[in-house]
Design a protein around this motif. Structure first.
Motif, PDB file in Angstrom:
ATOM      1  N   ARG A 148      73.375  23.416  30.614  1.00  0.00           N
ATOM      2  CA  ARG A 148      72.159  22.634  30.330  1.00  0.00           C
ATOM      3  C   ARG A 148      72.280  21.873  29.027  1.00  0.00           C
ATOM      4  NH1 ARG A 148      67.137  22.504  32.099  1.00  0.00           N
ATOM      5  NH2 ARG A 148      67.628  24.125  33.609  1.00  0.00           N
ATOM      6  N   ARG A 149      72.908  22.496  28.021  1.00  0.00           N
ATOM      7  CA  ARG A 149      73.029  21.815  26.732  1.00  0.00           C
ATOM      8  C   ARG A 149      74.119  20.752  26.752  1.00  0.00           C
ATOM      9  NH1 ARG A 149      72.000  26.962  25.430  1.00  0.00           N
ATOM     10  NH2 ARG A 149      74.152  27.534  25.080  1.00  0.00           N
ATOM     11  N   GLY A 150      74.921  20.689  27.818  1.00  0.00           N
ATOM     12  CA  GLY A 150      75.958  19.678  27.895  1.00  0.00           C
ATOM     13  C   GLY A 150      75.514  18.403  28.575  1.00  0.00           C
ATOM     14  N   ILE A 151      74.307  18.380  29.137  1.00  0.00           N
ATOM     15  CA  ILE A 151      73.805  17.193  29.811  1.00  0.00           C
ATOM     16  C   ILE A 151      73.233  16.235  28.766  1.00  0.00           C
ATOM     17  CG2 ILE A 151      72.214  16.328  31.553  1.00  0.00           C
ATOM     18  CD1 ILE A 151      72.244  19.137  32.771  1.00  0.00           C
ATOM     19  N   THR A 152      73.663  14.982  28.799  1.00  0.00           N
ATOM     20  CA  THR A 152      73.198  13.967  27.861  1.00  0.00           C
ATOM     21  C   THR A 152      72.428  12.889  28.607  1.00  0.00           C
ATOM     22  OG1 THR A 152      75.175  12.602  28.086  1.00  0.00           O
ATOM     23  CG2 THR A 152      75.252  14.376  26.441  1.00  0.00           C
ATOM     24  N   LEU A 153      71.778  12.004  27.844  1.00  0.00           N
ATOM     25  CA  LEU A 153      71.076  10.879  28.462  1.00  0.00           C
ATOM     26  C   LEU A 153      72.046   9.994  29.233  1.00  0.00           C
ATOM     27  CD1 LEU A 153      68.413   9.813  25.805  1.00  0.00           C
ATOM     28  CD2 LEU A 153      67.999  10.699  28.105  1.00  0.00           C
ATOM     29  N   GLU A 185      72.272  20.917  21.223  1.00  0.00           N
ATOM     30  CA  GLU A 185      71.917  20.722  22.622  1.00  0.00           C
ATOM     31  C   GLU A 185      72.512  19.462  23.212  1.00  0.00           C
ATOM     32  OE1 GLU A 185      67.693  19.723  23.189  1.00  0.00           O
ATOM     33  OE2 GLU A 185      67.608  19.611  21.038  1.00  0.00           O
ATOM     34  N   GLU A 186      73.049  18.554  22.385  1.00  0.00           N
ATOM     35  CA  GLU A 186      73.592  17.313  22.913  1.00  0.00           C
ATOM     36  C   GLU A 186      75.089  17.380  23.174  1.00  0.00           C
ATOM     37  OE1 GLU A 186      71.579  15.184  23.780  1.00  0.00           O
ATOM     38  OE2 GLU A 186      69.824  15.848  22.711  1.00  0.00           O
ATOM     39  N   SER A 187      75.754  18.428  22.718  1.00  0.00           N
ATOM     40  CA  SER A 187      77.213  18.444  22.799  1.00  0.00           C
ATOM     41  C   SER A 187      77.674  18.457  24.248  1.00  0.00           C
ATOM     42  CB  SER A 187      77.753  19.666  22.066  1.00  0.00           C
ATOM     43  OG  SER A 187      77.206  20.830  22.609  1.00  0.00           O
ATOM     44  N   ASP A 188      78.698  17.689  24.540  1.00  0.00           N
ATOM     45  CA  ASP A 188      79.194  17.563  25.908  1.00  0.00           C
ATOM     46  C   ASP A 188      80.166  18.690  26.203  1.00  0.00           C
ATOM     47  OD1 ASP A 188      79.946  16.812  28.371  1.00  0.00           O
ATOM     48  OD2 ASP A 188      80.672  14.809  27.827  1.00  0.00           O
ATOM     49  N   LEU A 189      79.738  19.632  27.047  1.00  0.00           N
ATOM     50  CA  LEU A 189      80.564  20.785  27.386  1.00  0.00           C
ATOM     51  C   LEU A 189      81.145  20.671  28.782  1.00  0.00           C
ATOM     52  CD1 LEU A 189      78.278  23.580  25.931  1.00  0.00           C
ATOM     53  CD2 LEU A 189      80.147  22.376  24.824  1.00  0.00           C
ATOM     54  N   ARG A 190      81.192  19.457  29.318  1.00  0.00           N
ATOM     55  CA  ARG A 190      81.722  19.283  30.668  1.00  0.00           C
ATOM     56  C   ARG A 190      83.220  19.578  30.655  1.00  0.00           C
ATOM     57  NH1 ARG A 190      79.893  15.687  34.871  1.00  0.00           N
ATOM     58  NH2 ARG A 190      78.600  14.603  33.364  1.00  0.00           N
ATOM     59  N   THR A 191      83.662  20.392  31.602  1.00  0.00           N
ATOM     60  CA  THR A 191      85.079  20.710  31.685  1.00  0.00           C
ATOM     61  C   THR A 191      85.806  19.610  32.435  1.00  0.00           C
ATOM     62  OG1 THR A 191      84.708  21.958  33.709  1.00  0.00           O
ATOM     63  CG2 THR A 191      84.623  23.181  31.645  1.00  0.00           C
ATOM     64  N   PRO A 192      87.130  19.524  32.338  1.00  0.00           N
ATOM     65  CA  PRO A 192      87.863  18.405  32.911  1.00  0.00           C
ATOM     66  C   PRO A 192      87.727  18.258  34.415  1.00  0.00           C
ATOM     67  CG  PRO A 192      89.230  19.600  31.339  1.00  0.00           C
ATOM     68  CD  PRO A 192      88.001  20.412  31.539  1.00  0.00           C
TER      69      PRO A 192
END
Length: 436
Positions: free
Chosen positions: A50-55, A34-41
């Motif tokens: 949702r799982r790409g959002i981090t603190l 759930e912490e992995s950053d899946l934000r695209t460029p």
């Protein structure tokens, strides 16, 4: 998916997944990746799931602030307190240990209390100033991704506003062929279900579904050539680990009819509360395709599982059901009805898709057709009466079977014990015929 349906369903999930007012909780292990950053460029407007959002994302965009003692975990009577650091890491107050993510901290703390715990469900367990972090994820998405139809995770079915290939051309793939997430992969790709035994798991809960639920759901899915969606109401018994599904709540909304969204939401909420039921799942249809989850369905189901896990009742399962009424690969006239659940990917492969698994269900035959179900069926008939996507029931589904014969035959499989229901349903069928 119809935009107003999205708004209703997302809002209703948020409504029932309120912040727990303290107390203990025991949660299912659903934290894989759930912490992995899946934000695209392309930046903030891109498909950040949702799982790409981090603190760090929440800190950068001002939804939370660093501070001493602002984080906490309540687990089996124990309380753990943490500091939120400027870089998004967590410092455990008691020992000074540094953790990179909510899941890492939650897993460590919970294992101290329960050594058998394998994961910590960090975003559902860790609270920031008393509110669960998963709620801040929702706030971020509302603020920075208002066009939720672009998010695979937030759309509740694989219905899309973008035209796609016909259902009959959607050939299911095996989960083992998917590998790591790929933004170029079609989110409408169907995936075969695995068995719990095939992934060395036991089904973590039992499920009983009322035959009246199946009848109303199957009826709803037969009425239109478009995909439909609805909710499931029932009860969750933590002692017996039994999820009982007692009522289906079809969403009666039309394309672009945003004005009806709030009324539909309020009606479903009132119906649940008046009957003393909880929100326990959702259903949708694949009208002419296999009743198997798409990649988008898998992400949606995982998201719903996390939402219900964070409700005021602590953990409870969220059941997903797909109904395939007009798929010619079905056996006979009966719709294929597929209950499913999603297991997180292995911890060593956090960027993989969740694993869709078949849920074994006990179907409980009702004694009679209730007035609630009959009334809902009539409301559906009235709703679709003038719809352009209404099924033409006088036409043939196959050479010797009309669409009306098809729906009658499928619904007969959910017949209540009292055979007097058949006369009542004939009245409903006559209303359908008269809609043309």
């Amino acid at each position: 998916m119809r935009s107003n349906q999205k708004a209703i369903l997302l809002s209703l999930w948020n409504f029932f997944c309120v912040v727990e007012e303290g107390g203990e909780e025991e949660e299912e292990e659903l934290s894989g990746g759930e912490e992995s950053d899946l934000r695209t460029p392309s930046g903030r407007g891109s498909l950040l799931t949702r799982r790409g959002i981090t603190l760090r994302v929440l800190l950068k965009d001002g939804l939370v602030e660093p501070g001493d003692g602002v984080l906490s975990i309540h687990y089996l009577g124990k309380k753990f307190v943490g500091d939120l650091l400027n870089d998004g890491k967590i410092r455990w107050v008691e020992t000074g240990q540094i953790f990179n993510s909510p899941s890492a901290w939650a897993t460590h703390c919970k294992r101290l209390v329960n050594p058998a715990k394998k994961s910590g469900c960090g975003w559902a367990s860790v609270r920031y100033r008393g509110q669960k972090l998963v709620q801040y994820k929702t706030s971020w998405l509302h603020k920075y991704q208002p066009r939720i139809d672009a998010s695979n995770v937030l759309s509740l079915t694989d219905i899309s506003l973008v035209p796609r290939r016909g259902d009959r051309e959607r050939i299911p793939v095996r989960y083992c062929t998917l590998g790591t997430r790929d933004a170029a992969r079609d989110p409408h790709t169907l995936v075969e279900l695995s068995a719990f035994s095939a992934i060395n798991r036991f089904q973590p809960f039992n499920v009983a579904v009322s035959s009246n639920v199946l009848l109303l759901m199957d009826f709803h899915c037969h009425l239109t050539t478009s995909e439909v969606v609805g909710y499931l109401g029932g009860r969750w018994d933590t002692n017996t680990q039994l999820l009982t599904v007692l009522r289906a709540f079809p969403c009666r909304t039309r394309l672009a009819d945003r004005d009806s969204a709030s009324a539909v939401e309020e009606e479903i909420c009132q119906n649940l509360f008046m009957r003393g039921l909880s929100l326990v799942g959702w259903y949708h249809s694949h009208p002419r395709g296999p009743a198997l989850p798409s990649l988008q369905d898998i992400d949606s189901q995982m998201d719903h599982q996390l939402r219900l896990q964070g409700s005021s009742n602590g953990f409870q399962p969220c059941l997903g059901i797909i109904c395939g009424p007009y798929y010619h690969g079905n056996q006979g006239v009966a719709s294929t009805i597929t209950p499913f659940w999603v297991v997180p990917p292995p911890e060593q492969r956090p960027n993989d898709y969740g694993i869709p698994v078949a849920v074994e269900v006990t179907y409980v035959q009702d004694n009679f057709l209730t007035s609630d179900v009959l009334n809902e069926m009539m409301l559906l008939v009235d709703f679709y009466r003038a719809a352009p996507d209404l099924v033409q029931f006088h036409q043939f589904w196959c050479p010797d079977t009309t669409m009306m014969d098809k729906i009658k035959g499928s619904l007969s499989g959910h017949a209540p014990k009292d055979q007097a229901y058949s006369q009542i349903l004939e009245h409903v069928y006559n209303q359908l015929i008269n809609t043309h």
